[in-house]
Design an enzyme around this catalytic site. Structure first.
Site, PDB file in Angstrom:
ATOM      1  N   TYR A 100       0.841  -1.195   0.000  1.00 46.61           N
ATOM      2  CA  TYR A 100       0.000   0.000   0.000  1.00 46.61           C
ATOM      3  C   TYR A 100       0.874   1.242   0.000  1.00 46.61           C
ATOM      4  O   TYR A 100       1.764   1.293   0.825  1.00 46.61           O
ATOM      5  CB  TYR A 100      -0.862   0.004   1.277  1.00 46.61           C
ATOM      6  CG  TYR A 100      -2.063   0.867   1.127  1.00 46.61           C
ATOM      7  CD1 TYR A 100      -3.195   0.372   0.518  1.00 46.61           C
ATOM      8  CD2 TYR A 100      -2.032   2.189   1.538  1.00 46.61           C
ATOM      9  CE1 TYR A 100      -4.294   1.180   0.346  1.00 46.61           C
ATOM     10  CE2 TYR A 100      -3.145   2.989   1.357  1.00 46.61           C
ATOM     11  CZ  TYR A 100      -4.262   2.482   0.766  1.00 46.61           C
ATOM     12  OH  TYR A 100      -5.351   3.276   0.570  1.00 46.61           O
ATOM     13  N   TRP A 110       1.138   4.821  -1.812  1.00 47.70           N
ATOM     14  CA  TRP A 110       1.426   6.138  -2.405  1.00 47.70           C
ATOM     15  C   TRP A 110       2.868   6.376  -2.790  1.00 47.70           C
ATOM     16  O   TRP A 110       3.223   7.434  -3.313  1.00 47.70           O
ATOM     17  CB  TRP A 110       0.921   7.252  -1.480  1.00 47.70           C
ATOM     18  CG  TRP A 110      -0.554   7.415  -1.624  1.00 47.70           C
ATOM     19  CD1 TRP A 110      -1.527   6.811  -0.875  1.00 47.70           C
ATOM     20  CD2 TRP A 110      -1.235   8.192  -2.618  1.00 47.70           C
ATOM     21  NE1 TRP A 110      -2.765   7.168  -1.339  1.00 47.70           N
ATOM     22  CE2 TRP A 110      -2.610   8.015  -2.413  1.00 47.70           C
ATOM     23  CE3 TRP A 110      -0.810   8.997  -3.662  1.00 47.70           C
ATOM     24  CZ2 TRP A 110      -3.578   8.632  -3.199  1.00 47.70           C
ATOM     25  CZ3 TRP A 110      -1.777   9.616  -4.447  1.00 47.70           C
ATOM     26  CH2 TRP A 110      -3.145   9.433  -4.210  1.00 47.70           C
TER      27      TRP A 110
HETATM   28  N1  LIG Z   1      -4.626   8.820  11.379  1.00 43.02           N
HETATM   29  C1  LIG Z   1      -4.756   8.753  10.046  1.00 43.02           C
HETATM   30  N2  LIG Z   1      -4.132   7.788   9.361  1.00 43.02           N
HETATM   31  C2  LIG Z   1      -4.266   7.710   8.021  1.00 43.02           C
HETATM   32  C3  LIG Z   1      -5.070   8.646   7.320  1.00 43.02           C
HETATM   33  C4  LIG Z   1      -5.734   9.668   8.084  1.00 43.02           C
HETATM   34  O1  LIG Z   1      -6.462  10.511   7.525  1.00 43.02           O
HETATM   35  N3  LIG Z   1      -5.546   9.689   9.430  1.00 43.02           N
HETATM   36  N4  LIG Z   1      -5.203   8.532   5.955  1.00 43.02           N
HETATM   37  C5  LIG Z   1      -5.056   7.206   5.382  1.00 43.02           C
HETATM   38  C6  LIG Z   1      -4.999   7.276   3.923  1.00 43.02           C
HETATM   39  S1  LIG Z   1      -6.329   8.019   3.157  1.00 43.02           S
HETATM   40  C7  LIG Z   1      -3.996   6.735   3.195  1.00 43.02           C
HETATM   41  S2  LIG Z   1      -4.152   6.680   1.489  1.00 43.02           S
HETATM   42  C8  LIG Z   1      -2.820   6.110   3.831  1.00 43.02           C
HETATM   43  C9  LIG Z   1      -1.492   6.375   3.083  1.00 43.02           C
HETATM   44  O2  LIG Z   1      -0.567   5.442   3.411  1.00 43.02           O
HETATM   45  P1  LIG Z   1       0.727   5.101   2.535  1.00 43.02           P
HETATM   46  O3  LIG Z   1       0.374   4.925   1.102  1.00 43.02           O
HETATM   47  O4  LIG Z   1       1.408   3.975   3.225  1.00 43.02           O
HETATM   48  O5  LIG Z   1       1.524   6.468   2.701  1.00 43.02           O
HETATM   49  P2  LIG Z   1       2.939   7.067   2.326  1.00 43.02           P
HETATM   50  O6  LIG Z   1       3.452   7.708   3.551  1.00 43.02           O
HETATM   51  O7  LIG Z   1       2.768   7.926   1.143  1.00 43.02           O
HETATM   52  O8  LIG Z   1       3.898   5.825   1.994  1.00 43.02           O
HETATM   53  C10 LIG Z   1       4.599   5.683   0.804  1.00 43.02           C
HETATM   54  C11 LIG Z   1       5.952   5.038   1.068  1.00 43.02           C
HETATM   55  O9  LIG Z   1       6.556   4.658  -0.175  1.00 43.02           O
HETATM   56  C12 LIG Z   1       7.924   5.077  -0.208  1.00 43.02           C
HETATM   57  N5  LIG Z   1       8.331   5.287  -1.615  1.00 43.02           N
HETATM   58  C13 LIG Z   1       8.482   6.458  -2.294  1.00 43.02           C
HETATM   59  N6  LIG Z   1       8.812   6.230  -3.570  1.00 43.02           N
HETATM   60  C14 LIG Z   1       8.898   4.877  -3.723  1.00 43.02           C
HETATM   61  C15 LIG Z   1       9.215   4.037  -4.828  1.00 43.02           C
HETATM   62  O10 LIG Z   1       9.466   4.473  -5.953  1.00 43.02           O
HETATM   63  N7  LIG Z   1       9.219   2.695  -4.585  1.00 43.02           N
HETATM   64  C16 LIG Z   1       8.978   2.160  -3.349  1.00 43.02           C
HETATM   65  N8  LIG Z   1       9.047   0.834  -3.206  1.00 43.02           N
HETATM   66  N9  LIG Z   1       8.645   2.941  -2.302  1.00 43.02           N
HETATM   67  C17 LIG Z   1       8.608   4.275  -2.487  1.00 43.02           C
HETATM   68  C18 LIG Z   1       7.927   6.342   0.615  1.00 43.02           C
HETATM   69  O11 LIG Z   1       9.247   6.644   1.046  1.00 43.02           O
HETATM   70  C19 LIG Z   1       6.949   5.994   1.735  1.00 43.02           C
HETATM   71  O12 LIG Z   1       7.600   5.367   2.789  1.00 43.02           O
HETATM   72  O13 LIG Z   1      -2.701   6.581   5.182  1.00 43.02           O
HETATM   73  C20 LIG Z   1      -3.891   6.385   5.931  1.00 43.02           C
HETATM   74  N10 LIG Z   1      -3.635   6.707   7.335  1.00 43.02           N
HETATM   75  N1  LIG Z   2      -1.574  17.682   0.403  1.00 41.53           N
HETATM   76  C1  LIG Z   2      -2.064  16.434   0.441  1.00 41.53           C
HETATM   77  N2  LIG Z   2      -3.123  16.105  -0.333  1.00 41.53           N
HETATM   78  C2  LIG Z   2      -3.646  14.849  -0.263  1.00 41.53           C
HETATM   79  C3  LIG Z   2      -3.095  13.847   0.558  1.00 41.53           C
HETATM   80  C4  LIG Z   2      -1.977  14.214   1.373  1.00 41.53           C
HETATM   81  O1  LIG Z   2      -1.453  13.403   2.159  1.00 41.53           O
HETATM   82  N3  LIG Z   2      -1.505  15.501   1.300  1.00 41.53           N
HETATM   83  N4  LIG Z   2      -3.650  12.567   0.568  1.00 41.53           N
HETATM   84  C5  LIG Z   2      -4.526  12.184  -0.528  1.00 41.53           C
HETATM   85  C6  LIG Z   2      -5.346  11.023  -0.137  1.00 41.53           C
HETATM   86  S1  LIG Z   2      -4.641   9.477  -0.188  1.00 41.53           S
HETATM   87  C7  LIG Z   2      -6.647  11.129   0.216  1.00 41.53           C
HETATM   88  S2  LIG Z   2      -7.539   9.734   0.619  1.00 41.53           S
HETATM   89  C8  LIG Z   2      -7.312  12.420   0.242  1.00 41.53           C
HETATM   90  C9  LIG Z   2      -7.995  12.604   1.587  1.00 41.53           C
HETATM   91  O2  LIG Z   2      -9.034  13.454   1.472  1.00 41.53           O
HETATM   92  P1  LIG Z   2     -10.012  13.680   2.713  1.00 41.53           P
HETATM   93  O3  LIG Z   2     -10.288  12.431   3.417  1.00 41.53           O
HETATM   94  O4  LIG Z   2     -11.164  14.437   2.175  1.00 41.53           O
HETATM   95  O5  LIG Z   2      -9.075  14.584   3.596  1.00 41.53           O
HETATM   96  P2  LIG Z   2      -8.872  14.691   5.164  1.00 41.53           P
HETATM   97  O6  LIG Z   2      -7.845  15.748   5.333  1.00 41.53           O
HETATM   98  O7  LIG Z   2      -8.642  13.382   5.815  1.00 41.53           O
HETATM   99  O8  LIG Z   2     -10.269  15.196   5.713  1.00 41.53           O
HETATM  100  C10 LIG Z   2     -10.997  16.231   5.071  1.00 41.53           C
HETATM  101  C11 LIG Z   2     -11.682  17.113   6.066  1.00 41.53           C
HETATM  102  O9  LIG Z   2     -12.518  16.358   6.927  1.00 41.53           O
HETATM  103  C12 LIG Z   2     -12.556  17.004   8.178  1.00 41.53           C
HETATM  104  N5  LIG Z   2     -13.112  16.095   9.187  1.00 41.53           N
HETATM  105  C13 LIG Z   2     -12.488  15.168   9.939  1.00 41.53           C
HETATM  106  N6  LIG Z   2     -13.374  14.522  10.742  1.00 41.53           N
HETATM  107  C14 LIG Z   2     -14.583  15.059  10.480  1.00 41.53           C
HETATM  108  C15 LIG Z   2     -15.912  14.824  10.973  1.00 41.53           C
HETATM  109  O10 LIG Z   2     -16.154  13.967  11.816  1.00 41.53           O
HETATM  110  N7  LIG Z   2     -16.913  15.578  10.454  1.00 41.53           N
HETATM  111  C16 LIG Z   2     -16.697  16.546   9.520  1.00 41.53           C
HETATM  112  N8  LIG Z   2     -17.738  17.215   9.054  1.00 41.53           N
HETATM  113  N9  LIG Z   2     -15.461  16.804   9.061  1.00 41.53           N
HETATM  114  C17 LIG Z   2     -14.426  16.061   9.506  1.00 41.53           C
HETATM  115  C18 LIG Z   2     -11.128  17.453   8.379  1.00 41.53           C
HETATM  116  O11 LIG Z   2     -11.062  18.520   9.300  1.00 41.53           O
HETATM  117  C19 LIG Z   2     -10.720  17.879   6.961  1.00 41.53           C
HETATM  118  O12 LIG Z   2     -10.899  19.256   6.752  1.00 41.53           O
HETATM  119  O13 LIG Z   2      -6.398  13.501   0.092  1.00 41.53           O
HETATM  120  C20 LIG Z   2      -5.440  13.320  -0.930  1.00 41.53           C
HETATM  121  N10 LIG Z   2      -4.720  14.555  -1.054  1.00 41.53           N
HETATM  122 MO   LIG Z   3      -6.008   7.994   0.824  1.00 39.98          MO
END
Ligand SMILES: Nc1nc2c(c(=O)[nH]1)N[C@H]1C(S)=C(S)[C@@H](COP(=O)(O)OP(=O)(O)OC[C@H]3O[C@@H](n4cnc5c(=O)[nH]c(N)nc54)[C@H](O)[C@@H]3O)O[C@H]1N2
Ligand SMILES: Nc1nc2c(c(=O)[nH]1)N[C@H]1C(S)=C(S)[C@@H](COP(=O)(O)OP(=O)(O)OC[C@H]3O[C@@H](n4cnc5c(=O)[nH]c(N)nc54)[C@H](O)[C@@H]3O)O[C@H]1N2
Ligand SMILES: [Mo]
Length: 815
Positions: free
Chosen positions: A141, A143
């Site tokens: 997983y 990104w």
């Molecule tokens: N508390 C909390 N936790 C969350 C979330 C949240 O809102 N709150 N959001 C969740 C969501 S929506 C997501 S999508 C996940 C994201 O979770 P991940 O997809 O695990 O997030 P990243 O930190 O982007 O991890 C990418 C890793 O790949 C490595 N990497 C970079 N380039 C390459 C490459 O070319 N090859 C390889 N093999 N590795 C590479 C980077 O150094 C990094 O360690 O986190 C989730 N966790």
């Molecule tokens: N810069 C940047 N952009 C990203 C990413 C990143 O790591 N960095 N990650 C990407 C990924 S993998 C994903 S999945 C998307 C995530 O996209 P989202 O899931 O939409 O983003 P979040 O920042 O987790 O949350 C969005 C909003 O929800 C609000 N929120 C949290 N809990 C609650 C609640 O209980 N009720 C309400 N009404 N609001 C709440 C937070 O304050 C925030 O403003 O973003 C993508 N874009």
């Molecule tokens: Mo995500």
């Protein structure tokens, strides 16, 4: 060396290396030049001198270039890169699984690629042969890296398919609850469907609601290189003067940009607010009865629920107010405004990354059905505008193909061809640590039972387990149950440090690949090695091919082509498609030399696309994929599942932890939310110079309300301990009223930095997932509940120690 020669040679040419800033950067292939490149932050120009990337300039075709890319030179040429293959000392000594409890504690030993790959190939093969696919955790997983050929996740899955199968995930961390509930409600996953365009919204809406979404921040990045066209739509919306609302737990950047009216709710209580609004619309005859009759089923059951017919609890605005904290009048006013004028509700994902996260999504569909705007041009609800910079007009362009796990039939008679009968074991995304803890346990999932696999070897690539996943101290504990952890990583992340075999990976600007920009498809772009890979790093493609080779299946993996060969093939396919669109594309050599090809023409047919417009126009002809063909406000299918934690219609259920629970808040009075940071992509870039913009006193910031700060005697810049029963982290105080009282925000993704590696201990840097709990949203989707957390905050009185997160582990040059 000229690029043309390099192309002919098909290998990395070498010229004398000049002195480099740090170990590992040896030379550039494109001397003293601007070189085009692209990644998940967008396209860019690299400015090179003779030995390294000096800076990054904006690409003129990017509508809103992402400042995150300015940190690339520092990120790529970072001290924190893994330069050589590494094996943990005891593992190397034993030539296999040994003393997993010493992960993170003992030294790594630098080894040759052959030694590392032999050990990795052996661990995977032996465990597969002995225990089958359930022994191999191959989720990878998500990104890290990108590209149509060598994205680490794709090539790892291809490799593990050739092995014979592995444990994979269904759904994702992003929107796992939405993905499973929506097919029952709308007949498709909905969350990844093509979105209503900004143009259609600006043309028609009188109210636009940002419901738990922060597109100003989250549209910066995309799964494919974004040209950030979505921001133009947002600019148009701002210019139009259309009234906007932000329903959130805090005032976010999007609300500030638009000057939106804030509808601030207690975290995780949206479902109650929405049901209260539904009650108000119904009892005040403000709802669209005709829409409900024609396009939905189950309204009578939902109505009976909010009227309190069976449980005697009337879910009116007063009831909702007590739960969500918004006044009764404000609820009534908001519901009335949305009903009386054409409205669009843009829904984010943070909302469903919470306990019972299925419910707010379902409730929002019910609310929208009652409002009756669904399917009218630019109106109704939309899930996909907070992400991928989507919603602009698409370009007329070919669709670039990519490598997949499909193995060419010509290899069917090779060896025993294990991929022919490969069968993956699928568990819901984010249930992997539960599987380590309880192998063999049966869990519910969307009407089925899933037996959690007994995993023994993990192949990690492109993901960051210890920042991504919930309840980090529990991961630390369960991690020991894995016999072998193989991590393919460019950086010394916490996951790399807690591995047995670490394979150094070349990043996008060090290797060949091809991609198409999103979301409009305007450019096909070439990734080319602008600098030589740092140290001995190799592409994920090369690594996986080499492992397959050790099983006798190298050619099955590569089909006899290197990355450049695949690039040429996919480009040629695009050229063929383009012919059918009356577009002439340049030769591959010209494309490779320049780095990109542009498709200019707008696809006007999709310019005003609106979700569910066809269904609204003719519901009989354009039936939804639900059993009834309509929007299901009550689902007989879910009813049959009989899940107490996921009733068959939108229902308010108290989350496991929330501010309305007096008993729990007595000890842990603050709700922690973890939005995505504007300064990184999850954990990525946190090891670079951009961290200077993102930190307070060298820690991840915790945003805290002035009253909560005062009650704790806190000042800006103080280091605090944020803690609950699951763990404790340090964070840097930033006092601001953009968060309400009793809510604190700590962005996800700060690098994990335990005081004692491999043990439950204080994270000194602020990895928020040390505080979260690891429980599925419900028996239906089993997605993560990351946004449901209570904790306490206090001034840290202990000794402040230096941050270790970004340092390399101890490395021995030989055993
Ligand atoms: N508390 C909390 N936790 C969350 C979330 C949240 O809102 N709150 N959001 C969740 C969501 S929506 C997501 S999508 C996940 C994201 O979770 P991940 O997809 O695990 O997030 P990243 O930190 O982007 O991890 C990418 C890793 O790949 C490595 N990497 C970079 N380039 C390459 C490459 O070319 N090859 C390889 N093999 N590795 C590479 C980077 O150094 C990094 O360690 O986190 C989730 N966790
Ligand atoms: N810069 C940047 N952009 C990203 C990413 C990143 O790591 N960095 N990650 C990407 C990924 S993998 C994903 S999945 C998307 C995530 O996209 P989202 O899931 O939409 O983003 P979040 O920042 O987790 O949350 C969005 C909003 O929800 C609000 N929120 C949290 N809990 C609650 C609640 O209980 N009720 C309400 N009404 N609001 C709440 C937070 O304050 C925030 O403003 O973003 C993508 N874009
Ligand atoms: Mo995500």
């Amino acid at each position: 060396m000229k690029r043309r020669d390099f192309l002919k040679a098909g290998i990395l040419g070498a010229s004398a290396a000049s002195a480099s800033r740090i170990e590992g950067v040896t030379q550039t292939i494109f001397d003293n030049k601007k070189v085009f490149g692209a990644n998940r932050f967008g396209p860019f120009w690299l400015n090179l001198n003779s030995s390294q990337i000096v800076s990054v300039s904006d690409f003129e075709g990017d509508k809103f270039p992402n400042t995150m890319n300015y940190s690339l030179p520092d990120n790529i040429q970072n001290e924190n890169r893994v330069l050589y293959p590494m094996v943990r000392k005891s593992y190397l000594k034993a030539k296999g699984a040994a003393k997993s409890e010493l992960r993170g504690k003992e030294e790594f030993v630098r080894v040759s690629w052959d030694v590392a790959l032999d050990l990795a190939a052996k661990a995977l093969k032996e465990n597969f042969d002995k225990y089958g696919a359930e022994a191999i955790y191959g989720e990878c997983y998500w990104w890290g890296g990108s590209g149509k050929i060598g994205w680490g996740r794709t090539v790892a899955h291809r490799m593990l398919k050739i092995l014979g199968g592995y444990v994979e995930e269904s759904g994702d961390y992003s929107t796992g609850a939405g993905l499973v509930i929506m097919p029952h409600v709308l007949g498709s996953s909905a969350v990844y469907d093509a979105p209503t365009t900004w143009k259609a919204i600006v043309k028609n809406a009188k109210n636009v609601v940002f419901w738990a979404t922060d597109p100003a921040v989250t549209n910066q990045i995309s799964s494919i290189p974004p040209t950030h066209d979505g921001y133009i739509g947002m600019q148009e919306l701002k210019k139009s003067g259309i009234k906007t609302y932000s329903v959130n737990v805090m005032r976010n950047d999007t609300a500030r940009y638009f000057g939106s009216e804030d509808i601030i709710v207690r975290p995780n209580t949206d479902t109650a607010l929405i049901i209260g609004m539904c009650h108000y619309l119904f009892t005040n005859n403000l709802y669209d009865e005709e829409f409900i009759k024609k396009y939905t089923v189950g309204f009578n059951k939902f109505k009976a629920y909010f009227l309190g017919e069976s449980d005697k609890i009337v879910k009116d605005a007063a009831w909702a107010s007590k739960i969500c904290g918004l006044s009764e009048e404000a609820i009534a006013k908001f519901a009335t405004a949305l009903a009386k004028e054409p409205s669009t509700i843009l829904i984010g994902r943070g909302l469903q990354r919470a306990d019972h996260g299925e419910q707010p999504f379902w409730a929002l569909v019910a609310l929208n059905a009652m409002l009756g705007h669904i399917g009218k041009e630019g109106l109704g609800f939309e899930f996909s505008l907070g992400y991928d910079s989507a919603g602009a007009t698409n370009k007329v362009a070919p669709i670039l193909k990519g490598l997949s796990t499909r193995i060419d039939e010509k290899y069917e008679n090779t060896g025993s061809a294990p991929w022919k009968s490969a069968k993956n074991i699928t568990i819901p995304s984010s249930r992997s640590i539960e599987a380590l803890e309880h192998p063999g346990k049966q869990i519910d999932y969307d009407g089925t039972k899933i037996k959690l696999p007994h995993m023994r070897v993990a192949y990690m690539a492109c993901g960051s387990m210890f920042t991504r996943h919930q309840d980090v101290n529990n991961i630390v504990k369960q991690w020991r149950k894995l016999d072998t952890v193989i991590t393919a990583e460019p950086y010394w992340t916490s996951t790399a440090k807690l591995s047995d075999i670490v394979l150094p990976v070349a990043v996008e600007v060090e290797r060949n690949d091809i991609n198409q920009t999103g979301a409009t498809g305007e450019y096909i772009v070439a990734y080319r090695p602008a600098i030589e890979p740092m140290g001995e790093s190799k592409s994920d493609f090369w690594i996986c091919e080499q492992i397959c080779k050790r099983w006798g299946y190298g050619e099955v993996f590569s089909e006899g082509k290197d990355e450049l060969g695949w690039m040429k093939e996919f480009y040629a396919d695009a050229v063929e498609q383009a012919k059918g669109l009356n577009i002439t594309m340049p030769s591959f050599e010209e494309f490779y030399d320049k780095g990109f090809v542009r498709f200019e023409k707008d696809d006007e047919s999709s310019a005003l696309y609106t979700r569910l417009a066809a269904f609204r126009e003719n519901p009989a002809k354009n039936r939804l994929g639900t059993p009834s063909g309509k929007i299901e406000l009550y689902s007989p299918v879910i009813a049959k599942m009989g899940y107490a934690d996921c009733p068959p219609m939108p229902t308010w259920i108290e989350p496991k932890e929330w501010l309305g629970d007096a008993k729990k808040t007595a000890k842990y009075p603050i709700h922690i939310v973890s939005p995505h940071s504007r300064y990184r992509l999850h954990s990525q870039l946190n090891n670079s110079i951009i961290r200077n913009f993102a930190e307070v006193s060298g820690r991840e910031p915790v945003l805290i309300n002035p009253k909560d700060a005062e009650a704790r005697g806190l000042a800006n810049g103080d280091i605090v301990r944020v803690f609950n029963d699951r763990g404790e982290i340090l964070a840097g105080v930033l006092i601001t009223d953009i968060v309400p009282e009793r809510v604190a925000a700590i962005c996800e993704g700060a690098w994990y930095d335990p005081e004692v590696w491999g043990e439950k201990s204080l994270c000194q840097h602020g990895c928020v997932n040390v505080l979260t709990f690891d429980k599925g949203t419900s028996s239906l989707a089993q997605s993560n509940s990351a946004h449901t957390v209570l904790a306490q905050i206090e001034k840290f009185k202990g000794e402040i120690k230096p941050i270790q997160a970004f340092s390399k582990p101890k490395i021995l040059q030989s055993l």
